[in-house]
Design a protein around this motif. Structure first.
Motif, PDB file in Angstrom:
ATOM      1  N   GLU A 195      -0.779  22.334  18.122  1.00  0.00           N
ATOM      2  CA  GLU A 195      -0.897  21.248  18.925  1.00  0.00           C
ATOM      3  C   GLU A 195      -0.858  22.412  20.157  1.00  0.00           C
ATOM      4  O   GLU A 195      -1.111  22.960  20.877  1.00  0.00           O
ATOM      5  CB  GLU A 195       0.178  19.864  18.663  1.00  0.00           C
ATOM      6  N   THR A 217      -6.345  15.080  19.627  1.00  0.00           N
ATOM      7  CA  THR A 217      -5.459  14.681  18.346  1.00  0.00           C
ATOM      8  C   THR A 217      -5.890  15.988  17.002  1.00  0.00           C
ATOM      9  O   THR A 217      -6.726  16.408  17.356  1.00  0.00           O
ATOM     10  CB  THR A 217      -5.901  13.381  17.381  1.00  0.00           C
ATOM     11  N   ALA A 271       2.254  18.230  22.192  1.00  0.00           N
ATOM     12  CA  ALA A 271       1.376  16.770  22.141  1.00  0.00           C
ATOM     13  C   ALA A 271       2.653  16.004  21.942  1.00  0.00           C
ATOM     14  O   ALA A 271       1.204  14.533  21.670  1.00  0.00           O
ATOM     15  CB  ALA A 271       0.490  17.244  20.847  1.00  0.00           C
ATOM     16  N   ALA A 272       3.254  15.876  22.271  1.00  0.00           N
ATOM     17  CA  ALA A 272       4.560  15.085  22.094  1.00  0.00           C
ATOM     18  C   ALA A 272       4.435  14.001  23.596  1.00  0.00           C
ATOM     19  O   ALA A 272       5.461  14.192  24.605  1.00  0.00           O
ATOM     20  CB  ALA A 272       5.949  15.132  21.612  1.00  0.00           C
ATOM     21  N   ARG A 323      -0.100   9.005  25.492  1.00  0.00           N
ATOM     22  CA  ARG A 323      -1.368   9.074  23.653  1.00  0.00           C
ATOM     23  C   ARG A 323      -2.372   7.922  24.265  1.00  0.00           C
ATOM     24  O   ARG A 323      -2.053   6.790  23.581  1.00  0.00           O
ATOM     25  CB  ARG A 323      -0.218   9.567  22.422  1.00  0.00           C
ATOM     26  N   ARG A 372      -1.482  11.747  16.569  1.00  0.00           N
ATOM     27  CA  ARG A 372      -1.336  13.091  16.886  1.00  0.00           C
ATOM     28  C   ARG A 372      -1.332  13.902  15.669  1.00  0.00           C
ATOM     29  O   ARG A 372      -2.084  14.681  15.957  1.00  0.00           O
ATOM     30  CB  ARG A 372       0.367  13.416  16.518  1.00  0.00           C
TER      31      ARG A 372
END
Length: 391
Positions: free
Chosen positions: A296, A303, A330-331, A335, A339
């Motif tokens: 990530e 993803t 990616a947090a 979204r 993930r």
């Protein structure tokens, strides 16, 4: 974005652009194709007439919405062509044939540990002949072959139980070309599976993702703007030899703590026999999570797609390990997908992917970069015309 060119020299490019637009958005009218790709309706009509005559697309009558005749819609004809996929692993050979919609129509399997190249290509020749029996040769788009990676790295490519140990010095492309009478394509297994995911799986909903390939070893490929990123020598995304465990187990590549020594089918078979599956999952959980976070932070994908040839039940158990991931790029709060997600490809991911190497060259809106593995790009429509001219 799919964009055509109104220059006459761009005709092959436009044909692929139109096909890709039909594949992505069909059923679709000629006017809508023209609007999407920036060509005139006349140019699109000429191309779609050729494709329809060649059998690669089908026409569906439009639905009446008032006065006048509704415009017909076009979609890819699944039976307009086929392609073969071959997957050679340290455990044997799998071969399959797909139609243009990505449906697996037949398969052959040979189980043989560390098969030699001579035996492999003899089997491949017979397998392909059996799989395309009943198809006109001009409808066979090509044959794609996938092998474990990385390619052309002396200390890694043919060393250890996750590689084809006796294949060093074998010109795979030339051997495949001599074994089958169709255009041929060669790629690393993780990139081939990512190709298949882009064409027939989550690629319809994702433009940028990392495909984590769980096979005998561990690999990966980055899909960026719907294309596989290659790197300087064609091995970009090769995660298996990232040393994530300081002072860890010795890997065949010479390093210690490489990821595939812990997360791969080879590692699964070896460690589960020693400690059991539950203990193995507990052992690799922090390593697997660290790998996801590394991916990530390096590639910033939409993803991570967990795919490969591992049984779906095993991949689901690994997916559960991703429920509590550490913080990373990616947090994000905005979204739209988790993930980590499971591949749509299932256990046939590489077969579909290897065959899709041929199909994607037909649909591809751009020529492959110079550093992609060698292939033999052929246009089935042109071959069909050559056959008609010879007749």
């Amino acid at each position: 974005m799919l964009k055509g060119t109104n220059q006459e020299l761009g005709r092959p490019h436009n044909r692929r652009i139109v096909l890709e637009a039909i594949r992505q958005h069909g059923p679709i009218s000629r006017a809508e194709i023209a609007r999407r790709i920036g060509l005139t309706v006349q140019t699109v009509s000429t191309i779609t007439a050729e494709l329809h005559e060649g059998g690669f697309v089908s026409l569906t009558p439009g639905k009446p919405k008032g006065r006048g005749f509704p415009a017909p819609s076009l979609q890819v004809n699944p039976d307009g062509g086929c392609a073969c996929g071959i997957y050679v692993t340290p455990r044997g050979i799998e071969a399959g044939v797909i139609n243009l919609s990505g449906r697996l129509l037949g398969r052959r399997v040979l189980q043989e540990t560390q098969i030699s190249a001579d035996r492999a290509f003899a089997w491949i020749s017979d397998m392909v002949s059996e799989l395309v029996d009943g198809w006109s040769p001009d409808r066979v788009i090509g044959v794609g072959l996938a092998l474990p990676g990385p390619f052309d790295i002396e200390s890694m490519s043919f060393v250890g139980p996750t590689t084809m140990q006796t294949w060093g010095g074998v010109d795979v492309y030339d051997r495949l070309k001599a074994a089958v009478p169709f255009p041929v394509f060669v790629d690393v297994d993780s990139a081939a599976a990512a190709h298949g995911e882009r064409l027939y799986g989550l690629g319809d909903r994702l433009d940028n993702f990392y495909y984590l390939f769980l096979g005998v070893g561990l690999g990966g490929s980055i899909i960026y703007n719907s294309r596989v990123m290659r790197g300087a020598w064609g091995n970009a995304g090769e995660i298996g030899h990232v040393p994530l465990v300081p002072g860890g187990e010795l890997c065949a590549c010479g390093n210690r703590g490489c990821l595939e020594r812990y997360v791969s089918l080879e590692a699964y078979d070896r460690r589960v026999a020693e400690i059991g599956e539950e203990a193995w999952l507990e052992e690799i959980a922090p390593i697997f999570r660290a790998a996801i976070v590394t991916i990530e932070n390096l590639f910033d994908p939409e993803t991570v797609v967990l795919g490969g040839v591992a049984p779906v039940e095993l991949r689901r158990k690994l997916l559960e390990l991703a429920d509590d991931l550490p913080n990373s790029l990616a947090a994000r709060q905005d979204r739209t997908v988790p993930r980590v997600v499971l591949s749509d490809g299932g256990a046939d991911a590489v077969l579909l992917g290897a065959a899709s190497l041929a199909v994607s060259r037909v649909f591809s809106p751009e020529p492959p970069p110079a550093n992609e593995p060698k292939d033999d790009i052929g246009d089935p429509l042109d071959r069909s015309r050559e056959k008609e001219s010879a007749a």
